[in-house]
Design an enzyme around this catalytic site. Structure first.
Site, short mmCIF file in Angstrom:
data_model
loop_
_atom_site.label_atom_id
_atom_site.label_comp_id
_atom_site.label_asym_id
_atom_site.label_seq_id
_atom_site.Cartn_x
_atom_site.Cartn_y
_atom_site.Cartn_z
N TYR A 342 40.81 -22.18 -6.26
CA TYR A 342 39.96 -22.68 -5.18
C TYR A 342 40.71 -23.77 -4.41
O TYR A 342 41.23 -24.72 -4.99
CB TYR A 342 38.68 -23.24 -5.81
CG TYR A 342 37.55 -23.62 -4.85
CD1 TYR A 342 37.64 -23.44 -3.48
CD2 TYR A 342 36.38 -24.19 -5.35
CE1 TYR A 342 36.61 -23.78 -2.63
CE2 TYR A 342 35.33 -24.54 -4.51
CZ TYR A 342 35.45 -24.34 -3.15
OH TYR A 342 34.41 -24.69 -2.32
N CYS A 343 40.77 -23.62 -3.09
CA CYS A 343 41.37 -24.62 -2.19
C CYS A 343 42.81 -24.90 -2.62
O CYS A 343 43.60 -23.98 -2.78
CB CYS A 343 40.50 -25.87 -2.17
SG CYS A 343 40.97 -27.08 -0.91
N VAL A 344 43.18 -26.17 -2.82
CA VAL A 344 44.56 -26.48 -3.22
C VAL A 344 44.87 -25.90 -4.58
O VAL A 344 46.03 -25.58 -4.89
CB VAL A 344 44.80 -28.01 -3.18
CG1 VAL A 344 43.96 -28.73 -4.22
CG2 VAL A 344 46.27 -28.34 -3.40
#
Length: 606
Positions: A342-344
């Site tokens: 998720y995301c970074v």
């Protein structure tokens, strides 16, 4: 003749702006000034004690340098200068004409109208009372003119133009008449009706928030006392089964008698905390997955301090993802797992998957990316903070402490939507004097984390600034990696209104994977689009568009499905699995003893 009922007489709107109790108003103003002194004392105290430095000079310098480039373009040529001045003057003259018509009782069309989605000017007195209507239109005329100067400055490179647009938007948001007591009809009415009690309470809250931020404003977006981890947030039962210096590994209790053979291993971002995926029983993706018959493991990152200064992306790969993978497979007694980033956390996962592929490591069954970027060409407004000058300043700050304070990233994210995430709360808290509404998502949003200096430098320089992974030039332990190295089946989730990982950025990166890669687009933004349980029946998801062309062409050819993307993912996972079911696995699987109950202590670290 019957006497006239005075209650039938319409109340003069002007009376709404007159203080009913001047003595109480005076007392509240006195209280407000006392709390203002407290706020100022809380601001200067850390600097006087040598515990903090005012570092705003670097930021102001960058703003001035950038906006000076725009100013130079328009002032360097007298013809351009006259044209810009004439455009603004003509719009203001039209506004004066509009005002004169209204004073004369004649109908007059507005010169400038707010966007229909702009909630700042929703109060009817912004239009009904001419003074406020004049302020509103004057503000819209001037800020739109300023934005046009940036858009039409031909000699700016695209990065400088993006920075200038961002800075003008921030200034425009900050200077809105809706943010000030004397220019906002709603605030004036509230102050009059409450005899200034709102100002006294608001200034008290401001003093408390500056003190809580140790000299910097810690803006409340939600009531902080409403939610508690493990009580009414992050409630899904499970156990921490392993930990090291940078992460804990949580295995969640099974919710079904048997489970899929392949477990799910989640790599969340370390910017903010993992429990966004376990907000509460109704909004928990983790709980929903266990109820669908999955064994779920999640990394919970430590909130780093100066001891973690040297932990970079490669450290997080080895001691986070690969360390966790070893424990997941052993605890689940299997040889392959599905994995989620998720995301970074997704960017780190992509680098890790490429690294594994180059070393012949085949332990991953499928990979799912949630609003994660692997190509940063179209990474959005966050790129305005990334150039050599700003990176050098940021690295000096991080070197001094060993980390980037979480409030810096929180502020940057909030600035992407300042009219939604900053100024409404400034007005509500400090001028209206009202406690913010308890909202679990914004409570999580305020639970900021620090970033190790080496990690954040690696991320910004190699991904945001140089885009080395997308270009196949990211060197990790002597090997150059690219998204093309990733051969496992990929499901790539983007959200349509994402300001952090824009849909175009995710779509562009999706074309770079070396194997099957299915792109899925959901409604809403970076958080609400992901945390969208099926039972809510909110938003929509687009699937199966033509990925050979542009994002717009993909959307035009995609099939729209109402509701959540979670069932789409569940179906996709099923199509890529063995189909084998095994008895529900207890946390640790007999190989690891439980250390403590979920959500663990790392997530509670301040």
């Amino acid at each position: 003749m019957a006497a006239r009922d005075v209650t039938d007489t319409p109340r003069d709107p002007v009376l709404n702006y007159i203080v009913d109790n001047p003595e109480e108003f005076a007392r509240n103003i006195t209280k407000m000034l006392a709390h203002a002194n407290e706020a100022m004392a809380a601001y200067v105290a850390p600097m006087q004690a040598g515990e903090a430095k005012d570092t705003r000079a670097d930021e102001i310098t960058e703003w001035v340098r950038t906006l000076s480039r725009v100013t130079h373009y328009w002032l360097a040529d007298p013809v351009r200068t006259l044209e810009a001045q004439s455009r603004l003057a003509n719009a203001w003259m039209a506004l004066y004409g509009n005002a004169l018509c209204r004073l004369a009782g004649e109908p007059a069309e507005p010169v400038a109208r707010p966007d229909p989605s702009d909630k700042r000017f929703a109060d009817e007195d912004w239009t009904a009372i001419q003074f406020f209507d004049f302020l509103k239109q004057g503000y819209l005329i001037t800020t739109r003119w300023a934005q046009s100067l940036v858009d039409e400055a031909d000699d700016l490179d695209e990065h400088t133009r993006a920075k200038a647009r961002f800075y003008v938007r921030q200034l425009s948001a900050a200077l809105s008449p809706s943010n000030f007591l004397l220019t906002n009809p709603e605030l004036l009415r509230e102050t009059a009706s409450r005899s200034g009690e709102n100002l006294a309470k608001g200034m008290k809250m401001l003093a408390e928030d500056v003190a809580a931020g140790h000299g910097e404003l810690r803006l409340r977006q939600s009531d902080p006392g409403t939610f508690k981890l493990g009580v009414n947030m992050a409630m899904t039962p499970g156990q921490v089964i392993a930990e090291n210096a940078i992460a804990q590994l949580i295995q969640y209790d099974a919710a079904t008698d048997d489970v899929a053979r392949e477990p799910i291993f989640v790599v969340p971002p370390w910017i903010n905390k993992f429990y966004i995926l376990d907000l509460n029983a109704e909004k928990s993706l983790i709980r929903w997955l266990t109820e669908q018959g999955h064994t779920v493991f999640v990394l919970s990152w430590v909130n780093p301090d100066e001891r973690h200064a040297g932990n970079d992306f490669i450290t997080y790969m080895h001691e986070g993802v690969l360390w966790g993978l070893d424990h997941v497979l052993k605890a689940a007694d299997t040889d392959r797992t599905d994995i989620v980033g998720y995301c970074v956390g997704g960017t780190l996962l992509a680098m890790t998957l490429a690294h594994m592929e180059r070393r012949g490591d085949r332990r991953i069954n499928t990979a799912t990316f949630l609003t994660a970027q692997v190509d940063f060409t179209h990474a959005g407004d966050l790129k305005v903070f990334v150039d050599e000058e700003q990176l050098a300043v940021l690295e000096r700050k991080m070197t001094a402490k060993g980390y980037l304070d979480g409030r810096s990233m929180a502020t940057a994210f909030n600035m992407l939507r300042a009219n939604d995430l900053i100024w409404p709360y400034v007005v509500n808290n400090y001028i209206k004097g009202r406690d913010p509404f308890p909202f679990d998502l914004l409570t999580w949003n305020s639970d900021a984390t620090r970033m190790p200096a080496a990690n954040h430098t690696f991320y910004l320089r190699n991904f945001y600034h140089a885009n080395q992974f997308a270009l196949g030039q990211l060197e990790v332990e002597g090997t150059r990696l690219s998204p093309g190295d990733i051969k496992v089946p990929v499901l790539n989730i983007a959200t349509r209104e994402d300001h952090i990982a824009p849909a175009l950025s995710v779509f562009t990166g999706n074309k770079l994977f070396g194997g099957e890669a299915r792109f899925v687009l959901t409604g809403s933004g970076h958080i609400a689009g992901v945390v969208n349980p099926p039972a809510k029946n909110k938003y929509q998801v687009w699937v199966d568009g033509d990925a050979s062309g542009s994002l717009e062409e993909w959307v035009a050819t995609a099939r729209e499905v109402p509701g959540s993307w979670w069932p789409v993912w569940h179906e996709w996972l099923g199509a890529h699995r063995s189909g084998e079911r095994v008895p529900a696995r207890p946390p640790g699987g007999g190989h690891y003893n439980a250390i403590e109950p979920a959500p663990g202590r790392y997530v509670t670290m301040p």
